[in-house]
Scaffold this motif. Structure first.
Motif, mmCIF file in Angstrom:
data_model
loop_
_atom_site.group_PDB
_atom_site.id
_atom_site.type_symbol
_atom_site.label_atom_id
_atom_site.label_comp_id
_atom_site.label_asym_id
_atom_site.label_seq_id
_atom_site.Cartn_x
_atom_site.Cartn_y
_atom_site.Cartn_z
ATOM 1 N N SER A 293 -4.336 10.177 -4.900
ATOM 2 C CA SER A 293 -5.537 10.094 -4.067
ATOM 3 C C SER A 293 -6.482 11.234 -4.402
ATOM 4 C CB SER A 293 -5.177 10.136 -2.583
ATOM 5 O OG SER A 293 -4.458 11.315 -2.276
ATOM 6 N N ASP A 294 -7.771 11.026 -4.124
ATOM 7 C CA ASP A 294 -8.775 12.066 -4.340
ATOM 8 C C ASP A 294 -8.531 13.205 -3.364
ATOM 9 O OD1 ASP A 294 -11.528 13.420 -3.787
ATOM 10 O OD2 ASP A 294 -11.807 12.345 -5.662
ATOM 11 N N ILE A 295 -8.494 14.423 -3.891
ATOM 12 C CA ILE A 295 -8.113 15.555 -3.056
ATOM 13 C C ILE A 295 -9.179 15.907 -2.023
ATOM 14 C CG2 ILE A 295 -9.076 17.440 -4.455
ATOM 15 C CD1 ILE A 295 -6.333 18.866 -4.046
ATOM 16 N N TYR A 296 -10.420 15.492 -2.290
ATOM 17 C CA TYR A 296 -11.510 15.846 -1.369
ATOM 18 C C TYR A 296 -11.807 14.723 -0.371
ATOM 19 C CZ TYR A 296 -12.191 19.425 -4.911
ATOM 20 O OH TYR A 296 -11.990 20.461 -5.787
ATOM 21 N N GLY A 298 -9.833 11.799 0.037
ATOM 22 C CA GLY A 298 -8.669 11.062 0.504
ATOM 23 C C GLY A 298 -8.597 9.645 -0.021
ATOM 24 N N THR A 299 -9.539 9.247 -0.874
ATOM 25 C CA THR A 299 -9.554 7.881 -1.401
ATOM 26 C C THR A 299 -8.345 7.631 -2.308
ATOM 27 O OG1 THR A 299 -11.965 7.883 -1.342
ATOM 28 C CG2 THR A 299 -10.909 6.179 -2.668
ATOM 29 N N ILE A 300 -7.652 6.523 -2.090
ATOM 30 C CA ILE A 300 -6.483 6.181 -2.909
ATOM 31 C C ILE A 300 -6.964 5.678 -4.270
ATOM 32 C CG2 ILE A 300 -4.500 4.647 -3.133
ATOM 33 C CD1 ILE A 300 -4.215 4.712 -0.124
ATOM 34 N N ILE A 301 -6.492 6.329 -5.334
ATOM 35 C CA ILE A 301 -6.895 5.987 -6.696
ATOM 36 C C ILE A 301 -5.903 5.017 -7.332
ATOM 37 C CG2 ILE A 301 -7.371 6.923 -8.994
ATOM 38 C CD1 ILE A 301 -8.094 9.578 -7.584
ATOM 39 N N ASP A 302 -4.608 5.247 -7.095
ATOM 40 C CA ASP A 302 -3.601 4.376 -7.695
ATOM 41 C C ASP A 302 -2.300 4.496 -6.908
ATOM 42 O OD1 ASP A 302 -2.483 2.539 -9.379
ATOM 43 O OD2 ASP A 302 -2.504 3.788 -11.171
ATOM 44 N N VAL A 303 -1.492 3.448 -6.970
ATOM 45 C CA VAL A 303 -0.166 3.431 -6.356
ATOM 46 C C VAL A 303 0.791 2.755 -7.333
ATOM 47 C CG1 VAL A 303 -1.026 3.374 -3.978
ATOM 48 C CG2 VAL A 303 -0.653 1.231 -5.197
ATOM 49 N N ASN A 304 2.082 3.075 -7.227
ATOM 50 C CA ASN A 304 3.041 2.417 -8.120
ATOM 51 C C ASN A 304 3.708 1.241 -7.411
ATOM 52 O OD1 ASN A 304 4.801 3.699 -6.392
ATOM 53 N ND2 ASN A 304 6.060 4.601 -7.998
ATOM 54 N N ILE A 319 -5.824 0.402 -2.975
ATOM 55 C CA ILE A 319 -6.720 1.187 -3.827
ATOM 56 C C ILE A 319 -8.144 1.125 -3.276
ATOM 57 C CG2 ILE A 319 -7.749 1.348 -6.137
ATOM 58 C CD1 ILE A 319 -5.103 0.446 -7.277
ATOM 59 N N GLY A 320 -8.751 2.293 -3.163
ATOM 60 C CA GLY A 320 -10.110 2.388 -2.635
ATOM 61 C C GLY A 320 -10.161 2.737 -1.159
ATOM 62 N N TRP A 321 -9.035 2.595 -0.456
ATOM 63 C CA TRP A 321 -8.989 2.955 0.956
ATOM 64 C C TRP A 321 -8.980 4.474 1.101
ATOM 65 C CZ3 TRP A 321 -8.306 0.878 5.954
ATOM 66 C CH2 TRP A 321 -8.400 -0.513 6.050
ATOM 67 N N ASP A 322 -9.537 4.928 2.224
ATOM 68 C CA ASP A 322 -9.371 6.322 2.626
ATOM 69 C C ASP A 322 -7.977 6.424 3.234
ATOM 70 O OD1 ASP A 322 -9.311 8.809 3.820
ATOM 71 O OD2 ASP A 322 -11.379 8.717 4.523
ATOM 72 N N ALA A 323 -7.111 7.242 2.625
ATOM 73 C CA ALA A 323 -5.726 7.340 3.084
ATOM 74 C C ALA A 323 -5.630 7.770 4.548
ATOM 75 C CB ALA A 323 -4.949 8.314 2.195
ATOM 76 N N ARG A 324 -6.683 8.440 5.032
ATOM 77 C CA ARG A 324 -6.665 8.885 6.430
ATOM 78 C C ARG A 324 -6.923 7.735 7.398
ATOM 79 N NH1 ARG A 324 -11.047 13.415 5.105
ATOM 80 N NH2 ARG A 324 -11.868 11.530 4.137
#
Length: 725
Positions: A293-296, A298-304, A319-324
């Motif tokens: 996820s993007d450190i600033y 929180g956007t999810i970039i990839d998952v396995n 992918i693309g969601w704000d993890a928060r």
């Protein structure tokens, strides 16, 4: 016009000829003057006067009397002109400097001739003067510009080229040749010479890029290609250029540009690409759920894939969601707790976290995360291990402990259980735990020192399980090499390696429906660890040399005498495999910690060996019993078993005495007795005890017959505490 000449002694040359000729000379667009060989100016026209900065010829004649010293800046030019006039009668295109009225200098070109007087032997000179100051200044500026360009080119680490497209000639500066290791005379200055050193795969792309730019399809030429070095190998070059001259029809006439060696950059890019490919390969195949996820933001970039399997969501949904904001949090409070931790810390290890799957099930996971840079972007790498099963097993264990307490109260202590001897509290706890988990298909890790009886625990787990009618297959991982262990576990196909003449069934397949026991699992290699982890998670495997996945219904029980948690911290054992093995754990205590079990064990082994060897031994004499009870038993139950086997074999009668025990057992008893009689432990005794216990202070304390606290105090008194660490 009259052909007569006018003597400079009795008339001015400006007055010679017709009035029209006089006017023509006076107003001619070139400087004209006549002068005596000694330097006296006789006549001049307006243009010549203006070159020298005078308003009219009269002003010039009044001001200048000797042109050799007053007009010529360098007297050598005057001497040169008259020397050539004397020899040849003419001077052509002699360039020199004239001094102007204001003190500045003018560059001029002199064409002069020597004219004899018709009535005397005297001569005078007629000169035609052209002002070339502008040309000379432009040439000087051009030279300066070329010098600056040459200096700039030499300063940059690039090769510069200039391509005359009409005649197909190319100029390459020396820096160009240095890039590829060639000397200028080894490289023909043509486009074809350059092209034949291109990598075969780059010829057509370069041709297309150049053709597009020549046709005006691209604003500038910018391409990357491989170029053969003089001494072999390929350089990566970035070629940039631009058409700088076209004809009236738009056809390209001239192109200039540079070549830059980018081999180092390309090598770094390749290494980075390979590194990222390895990362993503490991990322996608990891048995742990992983999220980038993007450190600033929180956007999810990839998952396995394991993350998708664990949460029940699809890749497109995550992918693309704000993890928060994604609806996986078990509660707003749990989400806010994690967000606050992230604000103050960029690294986590085994942080307990709860979240919900898409079906609404609650997952308890251990979360590890750290910040990193991936493709130039600051990201957070998160890893989740599903800890739900272990947590539930712990809860069941608490229930079993309660039932165990009830069992003890209702039936009293068991003397033995499934061939395991022991009435101590620790062994009673193990008996109850075996009963509790034997019927559950979960992985069990049995730990304990060598010789404590871990294999008996495994036998009991299998015997009490619903798999008892299926085989119990045992594998000692320590005795097999990496290649042999993989083949033993999973089998192989013919031709998989040298010596594989036939297909072989692995132990996993042989244990189908039953139990697979992996002894000394702490000593397997990282590659086998990874394969075992996949098998534990997916219950799938491949034979060596085969790509077909096979399923297996097998319960896995592992044992080790190593501290796996410590090896995880050292990085020699995979954390995810450790958690997979340690769903349930049974620790078998050393014999020293359950001395109350020793008499029962002595009775058991005496009876066993009496029957095995047909010996009359019925009892152990008190002194022999005291030696057996006082011994530290570093080899645990196995050492006690071998000592009694030795004693029964040597005992001729019914009573086993101390003289029948192994010599090393008696020697050790004597040494310990001497140490106790000394009262004060000296430095040599402590050193000897530590050496015998291989540095283990707890074992050394047992051997000395003192407490662990006492040995630490004695080590401190003798200055041995630090050196023994």
């Amino acid at each position: 016009m009259s052909s007569r000449s006018c003597s400079p002694n009795n008339c001015d040359p400006e007055d010679s000829g017709s009035h029209a000729g006089h006017s023509l000379l006076l107003n001619a667009p070139i400087g004209i003057c006549t002068f005596k060989p000694e330097g006296r100016l006789l006549s001049a026209n307006r243009y010549f006067s203006s070159i020298l900065g005078y308003d009219n010829p009269a002003a010039l004649k009044d001001a200048v009397t000797d042109i050799s010293t007053e007009i010529f800046v360098d007297s050598r030019d005057w001497k040169n002109v008259f020397s050539r006039l004397a020899r040849h009668g003419r001077v052509f295109n002699h360039e020199c400097r004239f001094r102007r009225l204001d003190g500045s200098e003018a560059w001029v070109s002199i064409n002069a001739r020597l004219i004899p007087h018709e009535n005397s032997e005297t001569h005078y000179c007629q000169a035609f003067i052209t002002d070339i100051t502008d040309r000379i200044e432009k040439e000087q500026r051009l030279i300066e510009n070329e010098e600056r360009l040459t200096t700039a080119i030499a300063a940059i680490e690039e090769g510069v080229w200039d391509w005359n497209i009409q005649n197909n000639t190319t100029y390459f500066d020396p820096g160009y040749f240095l890039v590829a290791g060639y000397e200028p005379d080894e490289f023909a200055h043509t486009y074809q010479e350059w092209e034949k050193r291109l990598h075969p795969e780059d010829v057509e792309p370069c041709k297309e890029a150049i053709a597009d730019h020549l046709a005006g399809k691209t604003e500038k030429l910018d391409m990357e290609f491989r170029f053969r070095h003089k001494h072999g190998g390929w350089l990566w070059i970035r070629g940039r250029g631009r058409v700088v001259q076209r004809d009236q029809y738009g056809n390209s006439l001239r192109m200039v540009g540079t070549h830059t060696d980018i081999s180092v950059r390309k090598k770094a890019e390749k290494a980075l690409l390979e590194s990222e490919e390895r990362f993503f390969k490991a990322f996608n195949s990891s048995p742990a759920a992983q999220v980038i996820s993007d450190i600033y933001t929180g956007t999810i970039i990839d998952v396995n894939s394991r993350c998708l399997e664990l949460t029940g969501y699809t890749r497109e949904e995550l992918i693309g969601w704000d993890a928060r904001k994604i609806p996986i949090w078990s509660s707003p409070a749990e989400r806010d707790r994690i967000i606050q931790k992230l604000k103050h810390k960029k690294y986590f290890k085994d942080e307990p976290i709860e979240f919900k799957t898409r079906k609404g099930e609650t997952i308890i996971a251990l979360w590890s995360a750290e910040s990193a840079t991936l493709g130039g972007r600051k990201v957070m790498l998160s890893m989740f291990y599903d800890d739900t099963q272990r947590r539930k097993a712990e809860e069941k264990l608490k229930d079993s402990e309660e039932r165990y307490k009830y069992l003890l109260q209702s039936t009293g202590r068991m003397q033995s259980f499934q061939n395991i001897i022991g009435r101590s509290r620790k062994m009673q706890h193990i008996f109850a735990l075996i009963q509790q988990i034997a019927g559950v298909d979960t992985t069990v890790l049995v730990t304990g020192e060598t010789g404590t009886g871990k294999e008996l625990i495994v036998d009991a787990l299998h015997a009490l399980s619903h798999r008892s009618q299926a085989p119990l297959i045992k594998v000692n991982c320590l005795t097999l090499s990496e290649e042999l262990l993989e083949s033993e576990l999973f089998g192989h196909v013919r031709g998989a390696f040298t010596g594989a003449y036939f297909d072989k069934t692995g132990r996993v397949e042989a244990a189908e429906g039953g139990t697979l026991f992996l002894d000394e699992v702490g000593d397997i290699s990282p590659r086998i660890q990874l394969k075992l982890l996949r098998f534990l998670q997916e219950r799938e495997y491949e034979r060596v040399g085969e790509s077909i996945s096979r399923k297996a219904d097998v319960r896995v029980v592992a044992a080790t005498n190593a501290d796996l948690a410590e090896r995880v911290d050292e990085g020699t054992f995979r954390k995810d495999l450790y958690y997979r093995l340690k769903v349930m754990s049974i620790h078998v205590p050393p014999l020293q910690e359950r001395r109350e079990d020793i008499p029962q064990l002595i009775e058991h082994y005496c009876r066993h060996f009496r029957e095995k060897f047909d010996k009359p031994v019925k009892r152990v004499l008190p002194r022999a019993m005291r030696i057996l009870m006082d011994h530290s038993w570093p080899g645990n139950v196995r050492e006690l078993e071998h000592a009694l086997e030795h004693g029964v074999l040597l005992c001729p009668g019914e009573q086993l005495g101390m003289e029948h025990l192994p010599r090393e057992l008696l020697d050790h008893h004597e040494q310990v007795g001497q140490r106790k009689n000394f009262g004060v432990l000296d430095r040599e005794m402590l050193i000897q005890a530590l050496q015998e216990a291989q540095g283990n202070k707890t074992r050394a304390a047992r051997n000395l017959g003192i407490s662990r606290r006492t040995i630490y105090r004695k080590l401190h008194e003798h200055g041995l505490l630090h050196s023994s660490s």
